[in-house]
Design an enzyme around this catalytic site. Structure first.
Site, PDB file in Angstrom:
ATOM      1  N   THR A 171      -4.153   1.629  -1.971  1.00  0.00           N
ATOM      2  CA  THR A 171      -3.362   0.136  -2.203  1.00  0.00           C
ATOM      3  C   THR A 171      -3.904  -0.469  -3.738  1.00  0.00           C
ATOM      4  O   THR A 171      -5.335   0.332  -4.748  1.00  0.00           O
ATOM      5  CB  THR A 171      -3.355  -0.514  -1.318  1.00  0.00           C
ATOM      6  OG1 THR A 171      -2.593  -1.639  -1.153  1.00  0.00           O
ATOM      7  CG2 THR A 171      -5.323  -0.679  -1.255  1.00  0.00           C
ATOM      8  N   SER A 200     -10.764  -2.320   5.376  1.00  0.00           N
ATOM      9  CA  SER A 200      -9.793  -2.216   5.381  1.00  0.00           C
ATOM     10  C   SER A 200      -9.139  -1.856   6.471  1.00  0.00           C
ATOM     11  O   SER A 200      -9.486  -1.779   7.573  1.00  0.00           O
ATOM     12  CB  SER A 200      -9.959  -1.237   4.367  1.00  0.00           C
ATOM     13  OG  SER A 200      -8.508  -0.583   4.363  1.00  0.00           O
ATOM     14  N   THR A 208       0.861  -1.045   0.193  1.00  0.00           N
ATOM     15  CA  THR A 208       0.236   0.069  -0.154  1.00  0.00           C
ATOM     16  C   THR A 208       0.530   1.388   0.022  1.00  0.00           C
ATOM     17  O   THR A 208       2.054   1.384   0.224  1.00  0.00           O
ATOM     18  CB  THR A 208      -0.924  -0.382   1.326  1.00  0.00           C
ATOM     19  OG1 THR A 208      -1.886  -0.904   1.392  1.00  0.00           O
ATOM     20  CG2 THR A 208      -1.524   1.125   1.272  1.00  0.00           C
ATOM     21  N   ASN A 213      -3.684  -4.107  -3.160  1.00  0.00           N
ATOM     22  CA  ASN A 213      -3.752  -4.738  -1.909  1.00  0.00           C
ATOM     23  C   ASN A 213      -2.771  -5.387  -2.362  1.00  0.00           C
ATOM     24  O   ASN A 213      -1.564  -4.874  -2.213  1.00  0.00           O
ATOM     25  CB  ASN A 213      -4.782  -5.590  -2.503  1.00  0.00           C
ATOM     26  CG  ASN A 213      -4.740  -6.818  -1.259  1.00  0.00           C
ATOM     27  OD1 ASN A 213      -5.202  -6.471  -0.055  1.00  0.00           O
ATOM     28  ND2 ASN A 213      -5.535  -7.931  -1.662  1.00  0.00           N
ATOM     29  N   GLY A 224      -0.482  -3.388   6.492  1.00  0.00           N
ATOM     30  CA  GLY A 224      -1.813  -4.716   6.112  1.00  0.00           C
ATOM     31  C   GLY A 224      -1.649  -4.673   7.117  1.00  0.00           C
ATOM     32  O   GLY A 224      -2.581  -3.447   7.665  1.00  0.00           O
TER      33      GLY A 224
END
Length: 569
Positions: free
Chosen positions: A397, A450, A379, A399, A471
């Site tokens: 992001t 998220s 991200t 991912n 993350g």
């Protein structure tokens, strides 16, 4: 609604110093409105993006125009982490009226989404389907965010704010180590689709470090968005071409999915912690709620009474409990009813605190069971304060590294693989070993939960704009960063500090090298914590700060990335 034993004696333990949802206007707010820095500060993960932001400020743009320029430039030069095939969250502060805004540009699930699409023949989650190729891609939100920012918050046309990114895409930039290694890591996936291989590989290999890399296709795409706004991406021939390529490769997008996409403007979460106001991300981010729980819990302890090990212990236990709740209750606020007031209640936090032993770790399996979530580490985050005191904290992001790995020919960008952030199959772990329940299921039109936590921290004399990739560790990094800033550290020190993390499951304290001394590690282990000291470094935090007493700005760029850039001018 579940009620756990944590609520026992909560009312008795509630204290006036506990964090609560703040009133809309505080003394700190008034101070923010009363002064202007006169200069600007930007911190991002690449110097070209930081410079693009200043270029737009120099043309009369504000922090929100600069946020478009920085973000679009990162879409060109940092495709492994974000891009117009993905989405993000934009936390904004408008100095003229002191108001905060939150723009949710999270991806949405296509209308044909249903969990069994990502199952293998045995009914288990098929990891390849959930993270590779167009079936893993949600409907992107980043282009719509830029169109909205320009129309509603910026002072320049979208075409001007996108110009630096378009120029860099056409003229090229030098490939840097993190980009090169990311492409090399995803090479086996990129090779599956000719357009992906053509864009990211040269003679079957990742481009060498230092090679000038040009991307005229993304320049064309950005120019189309600059001319036509939302319609240039979500409607017309461009949308038709994307849908055809996605469906031909096994995806489920439709033209209606694209045409129906809208960004959401939501009310940010506002918390009070010991006289500091923390403004942060609401659902579908889980970050703000988790931050609120953690700050509420530790607010009941006087930090001056405890040594560093004891404070770390309390922080870890607060993390453990907040992460337990994180996916039990949270999901897309447009579809899921969530007990947010209860989760942010000082009484609830007092009950959680009552379950913390001051000298012993709480084994996670002793807490009520749950099913939990996550988010990619790949991200990006950038922070901006302009000369008038407008602020932008942006986390975005695609991912996983280079998202799904799938490129629609001629577009110049990779599609996200955000569908893996849903609980695709309840009880089965995603790419990060975390699982989730029905609140975060991949239902049509829903936005996945998220961890992204763009935030402001506002005190009587100092203001910070903070956020990070990382993350599931994002929330704890922001938590620790805010605590360090409150303790008086400048942004560069804040972003460089070694980090530690606990997320309920696995029941392990992760720690970067030098996060703890050997003595501190032994002390935490003696309390019953399982400590993985000396893990690899994580995150790429970027922070800017404003000391209103001296009217000075500070920019801190994470030293974990050599291309990061923090600048004041």
């Amino acid at each position: 609604m579940k009620h756990h034993g944590f609520f026992l004696i909560a009312a008795l333990l509630a204290s006036p110093c506990l964090a609560t949802q703040a009133t809309p206007t505080t003394a700190a707010d008034a101070a923010v409105q009363a002064a202007r820095p006169g200069k600007a500060a930007i911190a991002s993960s690449h110097h070209l993006a930081t410079e693009a932001g200043f270029e737009i400020l120099g043309k009369g743009g504000n922090a929100f125009d600069a946020a478009i320029a920085v973000g679009a430039t990162l879409a060109v030069i940092e495709p492994q982490s974000s891009g117009i095939g993905g989405g993000g969250f934009f936390l904004l502060h408008r100095a003229s009226n002191g108001k905060d805004f939150f723009v949710d540009a999270r991806e949405r699930a296509p209308a044909q989404s249903r969990g069994e699409l990502w199952a293998d023949a045995q009914g288990k989650l098929d990891k390849d389907k959930s993270i590779n190729g167009p079936l893993s891609a949600g409907i992107p939100g980043e282009p719509a965010a830029y169109a909205l920012l320009a129309a509603r918050y910026g002072s320049l046309p979208l075409s001007v704010s996108l110009a630096p990114a378009i120029r860099i895409a056409r003229e090229g930039f030098a490939v840097y180590p993190r980009l090169q290694s990311s492409i090399e890591r995803r090479k086996p996936v990129l090779e599956r689709w000719p357009a992906s291989a053509s864009l990211y590989l040269a003679d079957g290999k990742a481009p060498a470090v230092g090679v000038v890399w040009k991307n005229p296709d993304i320049a064309d795409t950005l120019e189309r968005i600059a001319r036509e706004g939302n319609d240039g991406f979500y409607k017309g021939e461009f949308a038709k071409r994307m849908v055809a390529a996605v469906r031909a490769a096994g995806g489920i997008w439709s033209r209606e999915d694209l045409a129906d996409y809208t960004v959401k403007e939501r009310e940010p979460i506002s918390l009070d912690y010991r006289g500091w106001r923390i403004v942060t991300a609401p659902p579908p981010s889980s970050g703000g709620i988790a931050l609120g729980e953690m700050f509420n819990i530790i607010a009941g302890y006087d930090p001056d009474r405890y040594d560093r090990v004891q404070r770390i212990h309390f922080n870890i236990e607060a993390m453990r409990r907040a992460y337990r709740d994180r996916a039990e209750y949270l999901g897309d606020p447009d579809y899921v009813s969530m007990p947010l007031a209860e989760l942010l209640s000082p009484l609830y936090a007092a009950g959680l605190r009552a379950s913390i032993h001051p000298q012993k770790a709480t084994p996670s399996d002793m807490l009520p069971g749950y099913m939990s979530p996550t988010e990619s580490e790949h991200t990006t985050h950038y922070s901006i304060i302009d000369a008038d005191g407008n602020m932008a904290s942006v986390t975005k992001t695609v991912n996983l590294t280079l998202g799904s790995g799938f490129v629609v020919e001629g577009t110049g960008f990779v599609l996200n693989n955000e569908m893996d952030d849903f609980a695709l199959l309840p009880g089965q772990p995603n790419a990060f070993g975390l699982v989730g329940g029905d609140a975060n299921a991949p239902k049509p039109g829903h936005r996945p939960l998220s961890s992204m936590t763009p935030s402001f921290v506002i005190g009587k004399d100092r203001v910070g704009v903070i956020g990070t990739p990382g993350g599931s560790r994002i929330i704890t990094m922001v938590f620790e960063g805010i605590l360090a800033f409150i303790d008086g550290e400048l942004p560069q020190q804040v972003v460089g500090n070694p980090r530690y993390h606990h997320q309920y499951l696995p029941d392990v304290v992760s720690a970067e090298p030098d996060a703890f001394t050997a003595e501190e590690t032994r002390a935490l282990q003696a309390m019953g914590h399982i400590v993985n000291a000396g893990e690899r470094r994580w995150g790429l935090m970027n922070m800017v700060g404003w000391d209103r007493q001296s009217n000075t700005l500070h920019a801190g760029a994470d030293p974990r990335e050599e291309m990061s850039s923090g600048k004041v001018q």
